[in-house]
Write an enzyme that holds these catalytic residues in place. Sequence first.
Site, PDB file in Angstrom:
ATOM      1  N   SER A 122      70.162  83.753  17.550  1.00  0.00           N
ATOM      2  CA  SER A 122      69.057  83.248  17.944  1.00  0.00           C
ATOM      3  C   SER A 122      69.015  81.734  17.117  1.00  0.00           C
ATOM      4  O   SER A 122      68.251  81.081  16.654  1.00  0.00           O
ATOM      5  CB  SER A 122      67.529  83.969  15.950  1.00  0.00           C
ATOM      6  OG  SER A 122      68.682  84.466  15.050  1.00  0.00           O
ATOM      7  N   HIS A 143      67.231  84.779  24.081  1.00  0.00           N
ATOM      8  CA  HIS A 143      66.508  84.547  23.124  1.00  0.00           C
ATOM      9  C   HIS A 143      65.269  85.278  22.839  1.00  0.00           C
ATOM     10  O   HIS A 143      64.420  84.193  23.205  1.00  0.00           O
ATOM     11  CB  HIS A 143      66.120  83.648  22.363  1.00  0.00           C
ATOM     12  CG  HIS A 143      66.418  83.235  20.630  1.00  0.00           C
ATOM     13  ND1 HIS A 143      66.025  82.689  20.649  1.00  0.00           N
ATOM     14  CD2 HIS A 143      66.111  84.399  19.871  1.00  0.00           C
ATOM     15  CE1 HIS A 143      65.317  82.406  19.148  1.00  0.00           C
ATOM     16  NE2 HIS A 143      65.757  83.761  18.889  1.00  0.00           N
ATOM     17  N   GLU A 155      63.863  82.420  25.452  1.00  0.00           N
ATOM     18  CA  GLU A 155      64.163  81.237  25.470  1.00  0.00           C
ATOM     19  C   GLU A 155      65.273  81.811  26.690  1.00  0.00           C
ATOM     20  O   GLU A 155      66.086  82.410  26.103  1.00  0.00           O
ATOM     21  CB  GLU A 155      64.563  80.752  24.300  1.00  0.00           C
ATOM     22  CG  GLU A 155      63.645  80.056  23.780  1.00  0.00           C
ATOM     23  CD  GLU A 155      63.861  79.857  21.798  1.00  0.00           C
ATOM     24  OE1 GLU A 155      63.222  78.701  21.712  1.00  0.00           O
ATOM     25  OE2 GLU A 155      65.098  80.122  22.010  1.00  0.00           O
ATOM     26  N   ASN A 193      62.936  77.718  17.084  1.00  0.00           N
ATOM     27  CA  ASN A 193      63.795  77.900  15.614  1.00  0.00           C
ATOM     28  C   ASN A 193      63.816  76.649  15.203  1.00  0.00           C
ATOM     29  O   ASN A 193      63.816  76.664  13.972  1.00  0.00           O
ATOM     30  CB  ASN A 193      64.693  78.699  15.451  1.00  0.00           C
ATOM     31  CG  ASN A 193      64.852  80.341  15.408  1.00  0.00           C
ATOM     32  OD1 ASN A 193      63.067  80.452  15.039  1.00  0.00           O
ATOM     33  ND2 ASN A 193      65.879  81.035  14.830  1.00  0.00           N
TER      34      ASN A 193
HETATM   35  N1  CAA Z   1      58.447  97.341  18.481  1.00  0.00           N
HETATM   36  C1  CAA Z   1      57.712  97.625  18.879  1.00  0.00           C
HETATM   37  N2  CAA Z   1      56.065  98.255  18.871  1.00  0.00           N
HETATM   38  C2  CAA Z   1      55.662  97.286  18.055  1.00  0.00           C
HETATM   39  C3  CAA Z   1      56.282  96.782  17.230  1.00  0.00           C
HETATM   40  C4  CAA Z   1      58.050  96.631  17.075  1.00  0.00           C
HETATM   41  N3  CAA Z   1      58.902  96.195  16.501  1.00  0.00           N
HETATM   42  N4  CAA Z   1      55.825  96.626  15.579  1.00  0.00           N
HETATM   43  C5  CAA Z   1      54.937  97.002  15.902  1.00  0.00           C
HETATM   44  N5  CAA Z   1      54.452  97.337  17.551  1.00  0.00           N
HETATM   45  C6  CAA Z   1      53.158  97.971  17.625  1.00  0.00           C
HETATM   46  C7  CAA Z   1      52.877  98.999  16.795  1.00  0.00           C
HETATM   47  O1  CAA Z   1      52.566 100.410  17.975  1.00  0.00           O
HETATM   48  C8  CAA Z   1      51.396  98.504  16.624  1.00  0.00           C
HETATM   49  O2  CAA Z   1      50.702  99.777  16.807  1.00  0.00           O
HETATM   50  P1  CAA Z   1      50.248 100.515  15.271  1.00  0.00           P
HETATM   51  O3  CAA Z   1      50.817  99.914  14.182  1.00  0.00           O
HETATM   52  O4  CAA Z   1      48.358 100.980  15.734  1.00  0.00           O
HETATM   53  O5  CAA Z   1      51.451 101.665  15.665  1.00  0.00           O
HETATM   54  C9  CAA Z   1      51.022  97.259  17.683  1.00  0.00           C
HETATM   55  O6  CAA Z   1      52.429  97.250  18.236  1.00  0.00           O
HETATM   56  C10 CAA Z   1      50.656  96.540  16.915  1.00  0.00           C
HETATM   57  O7  CAA Z   1      49.601  95.995  18.100  1.00  0.00           O
HETATM   58  P2  CAA Z   1      48.876  95.007  18.030  1.00  0.00           P
HETATM   59  O8  CAA Z   1      48.509  93.971  19.724  1.00  0.00           O
HETATM   60  O9  CAA Z   1      47.530  95.326  17.520  1.00  0.00           O
HETATM   61  O10 CAA Z   1      49.123  93.495  17.772  1.00  0.00           O
HETATM   62  P3  CAA Z   1      48.382  92.375  16.396  1.00  0.00           P
HETATM   63  O11 CAA Z   1      47.559  92.046  16.937  1.00  0.00           O
HETATM   64  O12 CAA Z   1      48.102  93.404  14.914  1.00  0.00           O
HETATM   65  O13 CAA Z   1      50.396  91.084  16.253  1.00  0.00           O
HETATM   66  C11 CAA Z   1      51.448  90.709  16.314  1.00  0.00           C
HETATM   67  C12 CAA Z   1      51.428  91.420  16.067  1.00  0.00           C
HETATM   68  C13 CAA Z   1      52.009  90.231  17.527  1.00  0.00           C
HETATM   69  C14 CAA Z   1      53.584  90.905  15.560  1.00  0.00           C
HETATM   70  C15 CAA Z   1      51.176  88.996  15.610  1.00  0.00           C
HETATM   71  O14 CAA Z   1      51.389  89.591  14.219  1.00  0.00           O
HETATM   72  C16 CAA Z   1      52.165  88.329  15.691  1.00  0.00           C
HETATM   73  O15 CAA Z   1      52.162  87.319  16.545  1.00  0.00           O
HETATM   74  N6  CAA Z   1      52.507  88.014  14.697  1.00  0.00           N
HETATM   75  C17 CAA Z   1      53.446  86.544  14.878  1.00  0.00           C
HETATM   76  C18 CAA Z   1      54.688  87.516  15.070  1.00  0.00           C
HETATM   77  C19 CAA Z   1      56.341  86.099  14.742  1.00  0.00           C
HETATM   78  O16 CAA Z   1      55.925  84.675  14.823  1.00  0.00           O
HETATM   79  N7  CAA Z   1      57.324  86.218  15.698  1.00  0.00           N
HETATM   80  C20 CAA Z   1      58.669  85.200  15.412  1.00  0.00           C
HETATM   81  C21 CAA Z   1      59.657  85.650  14.289  1.00  0.00           C
HETATM   82  S1  CAA Z   1      60.407  84.390  14.245  1.00  0.00           S
HETATM   83  C22 CAA Z   1      61.870  85.028  15.633  1.00  0.00           C
HETATM   84  O17 CAA Z   1      61.899  86.136  15.860  1.00  0.00           O
HETATM   85  C23 CAA Z   1      62.995  84.302  15.827  1.00  0.00           C
HETATM   86  C24 CAA Z   1      64.167  83.796  15.575  1.00  0.00           C
HETATM   87  O18 CAA Z   1      65.059  83.878  16.061  1.00  0.00           O
HETATM   88  C25 CAA Z   1      64.520  85.487  14.035  1.00  0.00           C
END
Ligand code: CAA
Length: 286
Positions: A122, A143, A155, A193
């Site tokens: 990342s 990524h 990405e 990022n």
């Molecule tokens: N893996 C697989 N499935 C997963 C999971 C995972 N790690 N985490 C959750 N789930 C599944 C679960 O089954 C969950 O349902 P339950 O809790 O009922 O079991 C389901 O996904 C949730 O799905 P939803 O469609 O209901 O999701 P939501 O509408 O609550 O959205 C989200 C969740 C997509 C994470 C949303 O909150 C979101 O977009 N958050 C922002 C996340 C973000 O910005 N990420 C980028 C981080 S930065 C990065 O990653 C860069 C880096 O290099 C560090």
Amino acid sequence: MVVSEIRTIGVVGLGAMGAGIAQLTIEARYETIGREVTEELGHQARGRIAHFLQRKVDKERMSAADRDAALVHLSLTTELADLADCDLVIEAIVEDLDAKRALFAELEGIVRPNAILATNTSALSVTEIAAAVELSARVVGMHFFNPAPLMPLVEIVRAELSSDDAVETAYAVGERLGKRPIRCHDTPGFVVNRVLIPVLNDCLRVLDEARVSPEDLDTAMTAGAGWPMGPCTLVDLVGIDVHVHASEALYEKLREPRMAPPPRIVAMKNAGLLGRKSGRGFYVYE
Ligand code: CAA
């Protein structure tokens, strides 16, 4: 190598990101070989994948037959040599340049000359990782974002010597995984990022400047700026150690003060408060 020739994908490192990537590749019906350093870690990752697939079945977003068919495509190993027949290997190990370079050099001696090697880094330089192998044209960045099965973006990062074939094949694999890939060059933080890390660091500085609680900061950014989750929840999800490392890596390359991790979050990392994975970060998790 063209995308139709990508049949078998290796995923090295089955932590939160690697397990999520392997979930995507088996859902897309690629033969997938996941490599972890111990059998126990591999089994934990399989359990995590099976759990999330089951949740999709529970919510009627996937049939039980499709869940079973996906899981059949996952095999586990502790031996890198078992990746010899992979057409594409995606690396998702610890964010340590030396460790990644050593892994890529070893992989080069194992896979076929036309296999593509991708890193999920990342914040490290894909070009510096690619320099560890002789055929560096085959190295690209793929990524993914956390949680990988849910976040649509991948990405596709072109390092200085990446071939068009490697970039376009990785892009096409991203599409087959159901993602929305973008192409970009290997610059610090790539696209997301480069923007997100300083913004999250600003958010964390506001915690102290405005003397706001993590809960209220999260409410501010979800209810006032339309973020899907607040910054404290997001940093807990990503991992406080991962965020600190990415911030330090970008600060080292760009020397922009906003990239530097705020002292408060460095102290949290040093105290072992790593977010969800350790059970405690800005919030406490069961
Ligand atoms: N893996 C697989 N499935 C997963 C999971 C995972 N790690 N985490 C959750 N789930 C599944 C679960 O089954 C969950 O349902 P339950 O809790 O009922 O079991 C389901 O996904 C949730 O799905 P939803 O469609 O209901 O999701 P939501 O509408 O609550 O959205 C989200 C969740 C997509 C994470 C949303 O909150 C979101 O977009 N958050 C922002 C996340 C973000 O910005 N990420 C980028 C981080 S930065 C990065 O990653 C860069 C880096 O290099 C560090």
